[in-house]
Design a protein around this motif. Structure first.
Motif, PDB file in Angstrom:
ATOM      1  N   THR A 169     -11.546   5.291   0.956  1.00 32.44           N
ATOM      2  CA  THR A 169     -11.082   4.152   0.155  1.00 32.44           C
ATOM      3  C   THR A 169     -11.215   4.379  -1.339  1.00 32.44           C
ATOM      4  O   THR A 169     -10.227   4.220  -2.074  1.00 32.44           O
ATOM      5  N   THR A 174       2.562   6.602  -0.065  1.00 34.84           N
ATOM      6  CA  THR A 174       1.664   6.712   1.078  1.00 34.84           C
ATOM      7  C   THR A 174       2.475   6.599   2.361  1.00 34.84           C
ATOM      8  O   THR A 174       3.414   5.800   2.444  1.00 34.84           O
ATOM      9  N   TYR A 224      -8.910   7.673  -2.379  1.00 32.40           N
ATOM     10  CA  TYR A 224      -7.467   7.705  -2.144  1.00 32.40           C
ATOM     11  C   TYR A 224      -6.730   6.576  -2.869  1.00 32.40           C
ATOM     12  O   TYR A 224      -5.670   6.795  -3.453  1.00 32.40           O
ATOM     13  N   TRP A 225      -7.292   5.374  -2.835  1.00 37.77           N
ATOM     14  CA  TRP A 225      -6.579   4.235  -3.400  1.00 37.77           C
ATOM     15  C   TRP A 225      -6.903   4.048  -4.877  1.00 37.77           C
ATOM     16  O   TRP A 225      -8.031   4.282  -5.316  1.00 37.77           O
ATOM     17  N   ALA A 279      -0.263   2.193  -5.695  1.00 38.79           N
ATOM     18  CA  ALA A 279      -1.433   1.882  -4.869  1.00 38.79           C
ATOM     19  C   ALA A 279      -2.305   3.091  -4.602  1.00 38.79           C
ATOM     20  O   ALA A 279      -3.470   2.946  -4.224  1.00 38.79           O
ATOM     21  N   SER A 280      -1.774   4.294  -4.761  1.00 42.18           N
ATOM     22  CA  SER A 280      -2.551   5.507  -4.501  1.00 42.18           C
ATOM     23  C   SER A 280      -3.060   6.100  -5.803  1.00 42.18           C
ATOM     24  O   SER A 280      -2.438   5.955  -6.861  1.00 42.18           O
ATOM     25  N   ALA A 288      -0.617   3.458   5.581  1.00 42.18           N
ATOM     26  CA  ALA A 288      -0.562   2.126   4.979  1.00 42.18           C
ATOM     27  C   ALA A 288      -0.698   1.038   6.036  1.00 42.18           C
ATOM     28  O   ALA A 288      -1.416   0.051   5.838  1.00 42.18           O
ATOM     29  N   LEU A 332       0.818  -1.215   0.000  1.00 43.75           N
ATOM     30  CA  LEU A 332       0.000   0.000   0.000  1.00 43.75           C
ATOM     31  C   LEU A 332       0.852   1.266   0.000  1.00 43.75           C
ATOM     32  O   LEU A 332       0.350   2.342  -0.337  1.00 43.75           O
ATOM     33  N   THR A 388      -4.361   0.919   7.308  1.00 47.75           N
ATOM     34  CA  THR A 388      -5.268   0.327   6.331  1.00 47.75           C
ATOM     35  C   THR A 388      -5.038  -1.168   6.202  1.00 47.75           C
ATOM     36  O   THR A 388      -5.988  -1.955   6.131  1.00 47.75           O
ATOM     37  N   GLY A 417      -4.585  -0.493  -5.430  1.00 50.85           N
ATOM     38  CA  GLY A 417      -4.697  -0.385  -3.976  1.00 50.85           C
ATOM     39  C   GLY A 417      -5.963  -1.035  -3.454  1.00 50.85           C
ATOM     40  O   GLY A 417      -5.940  -1.711  -2.413  1.00 50.85           O
ATOM     41  N   GLU A 418      -7.069  -0.857  -4.162  1.00 52.06           N
ATOM     42  CA  GLU A 418      -8.321  -1.495  -3.748  1.00 52.06           C
ATOM     43  C   GLU A 418      -8.223  -3.016  -3.812  1.00 52.06           C
ATOM     44  O   GLU A 418      -8.743  -3.718  -2.943  1.00 52.06           O
TER      45      GLU A 418
END
Length: 473
Positions: free
Chosen positions: A91, A68, A94-95, A61-62, A73, A56, A76, A99-100
């Motif tokens: 969520t 991040t 940002y991701w 991932a962002s 990280a 993350l 989360t 990342g999700e």
């Protein structure tokens, strides 16, 4: 920035290669020496959280392509692996999609259990399970007989996938047909929320969680069914499937306590929350009767560690927050995706109080006598949980300007791995986030497992001391 290449030829920043390599080497040193199954479970969860933290932190991932912070990280990743649902960043905003997907993978791994997945992998590769692997899986799945671990592990995987696929199909069809999503996007949303629901994670891909679907029964009810079944615990679900196939007719004591306790507490929660919020214009008061009943039902069930919300929790009455605190603290069934002290623990202590009030030297439930060690374990779980929630609440009160209602709610939600919040999570300082990380980790692993993992070795007394009775009360 230096770059390194891994064994499959994928290029990545050198610092990432070094961190991942360090984690792998650390895991190799930790796991062989951890002969106690509880220690292996704790180590497995910890290593998974660390790997998730590193993933993350990657720019990919962002959504903005930036690194991040490690606190964000770590928080989360812990929330996902511990299937909690508390977030410090939005969520979907940002991701990135990567990342999700990392969050989704961590939820699935955390829900099934690190040792369950490791045991299944060992079965597939070697077609047999070593004794140590079986003991590790036994600790995670709470199986009582080593010979049953193989069947339990396979059952956990199959049952989880079936529930998630069915829930995802219903949600996807509803999102595509009623809300105009494309099949690709609707399926993605359906799968994400189905996995999050069955694993009691509470992560949603909407900024308002599920508030926009508060009165849509085709969205709320399948999600509620999924997180209720996941929260009952795998042993109870196995018994339910055996009864449906008429393989087993007699219910075990654990299943009877769990089903009766879960149903009774759920009924109390639904009635209490619906009644307390019925005329609140900021929550149920703005809906029609059908909407109030559906939303009240959903919010009476979700504190059992689901974490989804269809109302603004920050606008609820103080009495409603207190009822929700109690529901979150109790949690769901043992050996499932729910957190808290568990319904069985709460029910056992209720029977202990009843036996003491009657003056009975032993605790009896449904024609069975409880062993003394079970009573001690239940008391230990509750006292450790109370101590941790109290300490965390005190620390957060000192560190922040928020009132007791909001801080206590946040602490109980973290320990119970629920994920509900009055909206203060993102405003807490970094130290406050680390406090919640510790609560989520301990709440998922369990106070008894954590204590066993930290103990250097099991000790037994070779003698008894003279008995003396102090005054109680």
């Amino acid at each position: 920035m230096s770059w390194g290449v891994n064994r499959v030829g994928t290029w990545m920043p050198g610092w990432v290669t070094g961190v991942v390599g360090g984690l792998v080497r650390g895991a190799r040193r930790m796991l062989p020496d951890s002969r106690h199954p509880a220690r292996v479970v704790v180590a497995g969860f910890a290593v998974t959280i660390l790997i998730g933290t590193v993933l993350l932190m990657l720019p990919v991932a962002s959504a903005n392509g930036q690194l991040t912070s490690w606190v964000t990280a770590l928080f989360t990743a812990t929330s996902a692996v511990c299937v909690t649902g508390l977030i410090v960043v939005d969520t979907p905003a940002y991701w990135s999609t990567f990342g999700e997907l990392v969050v989704l993978g961590l939820i699935q791994v955390g829900g099934l259990g690190i040792m369950t997945l490791a045991s299944l992998l060992g079965m597939v590769v070697t077609r047999r399970m070593r004794l140590r692997t079986q003991r590790s899986a036994q600790t995670e799945t709470k199986s009582l007989v080593l010979g049953e671990v193989r069947r339990v592990v396979v059952g956990v995987i199959v049952l989880s996938l079936i529930m998630e696929i069915v829930t995802a199909a219903i949600l996807s069809l509803r999102l595509v047909n009623a809300y105009g999503y494309s099949w690709a996007h609707g399926t993605y949303l359906g799968v994400f929320h189905a996995v999050s629901a069955f694993n009691n994670a509470g992560f949603a891909l909407y900024p308002d969680s599920l508030v926009r679907y508060a009165t849509d029964g085709w969205i709320c009810l399948p999600i509620a069914v999924a997180f209720v079944l996941g929260g009952l615990g795998f042993p109870v679900l196995f018994e339910l499937t055996r009864h449906l196939r008429r393989v087993q007719r007699r219910w075990s004591l654990h299943a009877r306590i769990t089903l009766a306790g879960y149903g009774l507490i759920a009924l109390v929660g639904v009635v209490a929350i619906t009644g307390l919020e019925w005329n609140n214009p900021a929550t149920l008061g703005a809906m029609d009767t059908d909407g109030r009943l559906l939303t009240g039902l959903f919010h009476g069930l979700t504190p059992r560690t689901a974490g989804f919300n269809t109302l603004d929790v920050g606008e609820m009455q103080p009495a409603t927050l207190l009822v929700t605190d109690v529901l979150m603290f109790i949690g769901g069934g043992s050996a499932g995706t729910a957190g808290g002290i568990k319904v069985t623990t709460f029910a056992l202590l209720a029977f202990v109080i009843l036996a003491e009030a009657r003056g009975e030297p032993q605790v009896h439930i449904a024609g069975r006598r409880l062993p003394t060690e079970v009573v001690r374990q239940a008391l230990t779980v509750v006292l450790v949980a109370v101590g941790m929630v109290f300490t965390a609440t005190l620390v957060l009160l000192v560190l922040t300007r928020f009132g007791l209602d909001a801080v206590l709610f946040e602490s109980v939600s973290a320990f119970g791995t629920v994920g509900l919040s009055t909206g203060i999570t993102g405003e807490l300082p970094a130290v406050g986030h680390l406090v919640l990380v510790a609560l989520m980790f301990t709440g998922r692993i369990g106070p008894i497992t954590m204590a066993s993992a930290l103990a250097l070795r099991e000790r037994g007394r070779r003698y008894d001391l003279p008995e003396e009775r102090p005054i109680v009360g």
